[in-house]
Design a protein around this motif. Structure first.
Motif, PDB file in Angstrom:
ATOM      1  N   ARG A 124       0.817  -1.203   0.000  1.00 38.26           N
ATOM      2  CA  ARG A 124       0.000   0.000   0.000  1.00 38.26           C
ATOM      3  C   ARG A 124       0.857   1.262   0.000  1.00 38.26           C
ATOM      4  O   ARG A 124       0.509   2.255  -0.642  1.00 38.26           O
ATOM      5  CB  ARG A 124      -0.934   0.008   1.217  1.00 38.26           C
ATOM      6  CG  ARG A 124      -2.138  -0.908   1.083  1.00 38.26           C
ATOM      7  CD  ARG A 124      -2.933  -0.947   2.374  1.00 38.26           C
ATOM      8  NE  ARG A 124      -4.097  -1.807   2.226  1.00 38.26           N
ATOM      9  CZ  ARG A 124      -5.320  -1.368   1.971  1.00 38.26           C
ATOM     10  NH1 ARG A 124      -5.534  -0.073   1.841  1.00 38.26           N
ATOM     11  NH2 ARG A 124      -6.333  -2.198   1.850  1.00 38.26           N
ATOM     12  N   LEU A 125       1.946   1.239   0.739  1.00 36.55           N
ATOM     13  CA  LEU A 125       2.835   2.395   0.770  1.00 36.55           C
ATOM     14  C   LEU A 125       3.457   2.635  -0.599  1.00 36.55           C
ATOM     15  O   LEU A 125       3.487   3.767  -1.102  1.00 36.55           O
ATOM     16  CB  LEU A 125       3.932   2.184   1.817  1.00 36.55           C
ATOM     17  CG  LEU A 125       5.011   3.268   1.902  1.00 36.55           C
ATOM     18  CD1 LEU A 125       4.403   4.609   2.286  1.00 36.55           C
ATOM     19  CD2 LEU A 125       6.094   2.868   2.907  1.00 36.55           C
ATOM     20  N   GLY A 128       0.746   3.869  -3.022  1.00 35.38           N
ATOM     21  CA  GLY A 128       0.389   5.256  -2.743  1.00 35.38           C
ATOM     22  C   GLY A 128       1.454   6.235  -3.185  1.00 35.38           C
ATOM     23  O   GLY A 128       1.150   7.299  -3.748  1.00 35.38           O
ATOM     24  N   MET A 129       2.710   5.879  -2.964  1.00 37.18           N
ATOM     25  CA  MET A 129       3.800   6.762  -3.390  1.00 37.18           C
ATOM     26  C   MET A 129       3.852   6.855  -4.909  1.00 37.18           C
ATOM     27  O   MET A 129       4.146   7.919  -5.468  1.00 37.18           O
ATOM     28  CB  MET A 129       5.132   6.245  -2.835  1.00 37.18           C
ATOM     29  CG  MET A 129       5.248   6.371  -1.327  1.00 37.18           C
ATOM     30  SD  MET A 129       6.863   5.874  -0.696  1.00 37.18           S
ATOM     31  CE  MET A 129       7.857   7.256  -1.190  1.00 37.18           C
ATOM     32  N   ARG A 243       6.716   6.320   5.625  1.00 32.33           N
ATOM     33  CA  ARG A 243       5.326   6.771   5.679  1.00 32.33           C
ATOM     34  C   ARG A 243       5.255   8.291   5.825  1.00 32.33           C
ATOM     35  O   ARG A 243       4.404   8.949   5.219  1.00 32.33           O
ATOM     36  CB  ARG A 243       4.600   6.080   6.843  1.00 32.33           C
ATOM     37  CG  ARG A 243       3.091   6.261   6.816  1.00 32.33           C
ATOM     38  CD  ARG A 243       2.446   5.445   7.935  1.00 32.33           C
ATOM     39  NE  ARG A 243       2.627   4.020   7.718  1.00 32.33           N
ATOM     40  CZ  ARG A 243       1.816   3.276   6.982  1.00 32.33           C
ATOM     41  NH1 ARG A 243       0.796   3.839   6.361  1.00 32.33           N
ATOM     42  NH2 ARG A 243       2.033   1.992   6.844  1.00 32.33           N
ATOM     43  N   ALA A 246       6.019   9.895   2.477  1.00 39.26           N
ATOM     44  CA  ALA A 246       4.875   9.822   1.569  1.00 39.26           C
ATOM     45  C   ALA A 246       3.840  10.894   1.893  1.00 39.26           C
ATOM     46  O   ALA A 246       3.154  11.406   0.996  1.00 39.26           O
ATOM     47  CB  ALA A 246       4.232   8.434   1.652  1.00 39.26           C
ATOM     48  N   SER A 285      -1.276   5.535   0.842  1.00 37.34           N
ATOM     49  CA  SER A 285      -0.040   5.175   1.528  1.00 37.34           C
ATOM     50  C   SER A 285      -0.203   5.151   3.037  1.00 37.34           C
ATOM     51  O   SER A 285       0.496   4.416   3.736  1.00 37.34           O
ATOM     52  CB  SER A 285       1.071   6.163   1.145  1.00 37.34           C
ATOM     53  OG  SER A 285       0.775   7.463   1.615  1.00 37.34           O
TER      54      SER A 285
END
Length: 309
Positions: A124-125, A128-129, A243, A246, A285
């Motif tokens: 997910r990170l 998202g990035m 995190r 992001a 993210s």
């Protein structure tokens, strides 16, 4: 509403993002009058005075010796070199190109923190990035000046992004040994000391600078530096560097909105679309996967013990 540590950290990150976005608007005014080094030194001095005053009121002592390596590295790289290189680079490239190049920083933070700090890289990170970076590229291209960028300016912005990433990764271990206020205060002091060679330029330019430009420089020191770097450190101490990096992808979207409201710069559809992508990527993210709840026995379905006759 109960303010849990997670909510407080998210709120601190939001304060940081909003104030860092406002810095881009203020830099436009101060950067027309002050040279890159003088602007960085003036900003850091205003921030240092504010932070030292807060430390005296709160009676914060010196950071422990084990935290000084991270504080010194982040002070020189992030507070010092990053600000000078970014100010200098933005004078040689248009705002869109600068934003595009500097937004490589969160990707570098993710790579360095995974390598040096052992931070996890959940899907997910990464997703998202990727979405946010695509949005940042869209915003940058829509704001670019059409070939007005110089190679030197692009290199300076890239060096600023690298210094920013290294500074964040160096700061993370220090936050495990000292408070967010201590790390920010002494990092700002180290950065100001590194920029002292520009003191002559600052005195000369401040003597003839218009008041609005000087006030913008002071604002940059008090709010986007003293306050925002402290809330950043508070949030960083409670999550991973990847995190937090992001999260800063929300800055380009907010810059577009603030430029629209404060400067009357109406964004085009492409710019708005890129801003929406930036915010969507940040949301992805920072989201967490849904955990499947296992059925728990209730009063109705709990097995009843057999009665012994």
């Amino acid at each position: 509403m109960k303010f849990t540590p997670g909510r407080l950290a998210a709120g601190a990150a939001a304060v940081t993002v909003v104030l860092w976005a406002s810095a881009f608007v203020s830099i436009r005014s101060a950067g027309d009058v002050y040279s890159p080094g003088a602007l960085a030194l003036g900003r850091l001095l205003a921030g240092a005075v504010t932070l030292v005053a807060i430390c005296l009121v709160r009676r914060e002592g010196l950071p422990p010796r084990t935290a000084w390596r991270g504080i010194a590295l982040s002070g020189v790289l992030w507070f010092g070199f990053y600000m000078v290189a970014l100010n200098w680079g933005e004078q040689r490239v248009d705002a869109g190109t600068a934003a595009l190049v500097v937004n490589v920083g969160p990707l570098l933070i993710a790579l360095l923190s995974a390598r040096l700090l052992g931070d996890p890289m959940p899907p997910r990170l990464l997703a998202g990035m990727g979405v946010s970076f695509a949005g940042a590229v869209t915003v940058g291209l829509s704001m670019s000046g059409g070939g007005g960028s110089s190679l030197v300016g692009v290199v300076l912005c890239l060096l600023a992004a690298l210094a920013y990433a290294c500074g964040v990764v160096a700061q993370k271990p220090a936050l495990g040994r000292a408070s967010a206020l201590q790390v920010t205060t002494y990092g700002c002091l180290v950065g100001a000391a590194a920029c002292l060679p520009f003191a002559g330029q600052l005195v000369h330019e401040a003597a003839r600078a218009p008041l609005p430009a000087t006030l913008n420089m002071v604002y940059l020191g008090v709010f986007p530096t003293a306050l925002a770097f402290t809330t950043w450190a508070y949030a960083l101490a409670r999550t991973t560097a990847s995190r937090m990096g992001a999260t800063t992808y929300a800055v380009p979207a907010l810059v577009v909105l603030m430029s629209w409201l404060a400067l009357g710069e109406v964004p085009g559809r492409l710019t708005l679309g890129g801003g929406v992508l930036c915010l969507a990527g940040v949301a992805v993210s920072r989201s967490r996967p849904h955990r499947r709840r296992h059925d728990r026995p209730t009063a109705e379905n709990r097995p009843r013990p057999e009665r012994v006759p």
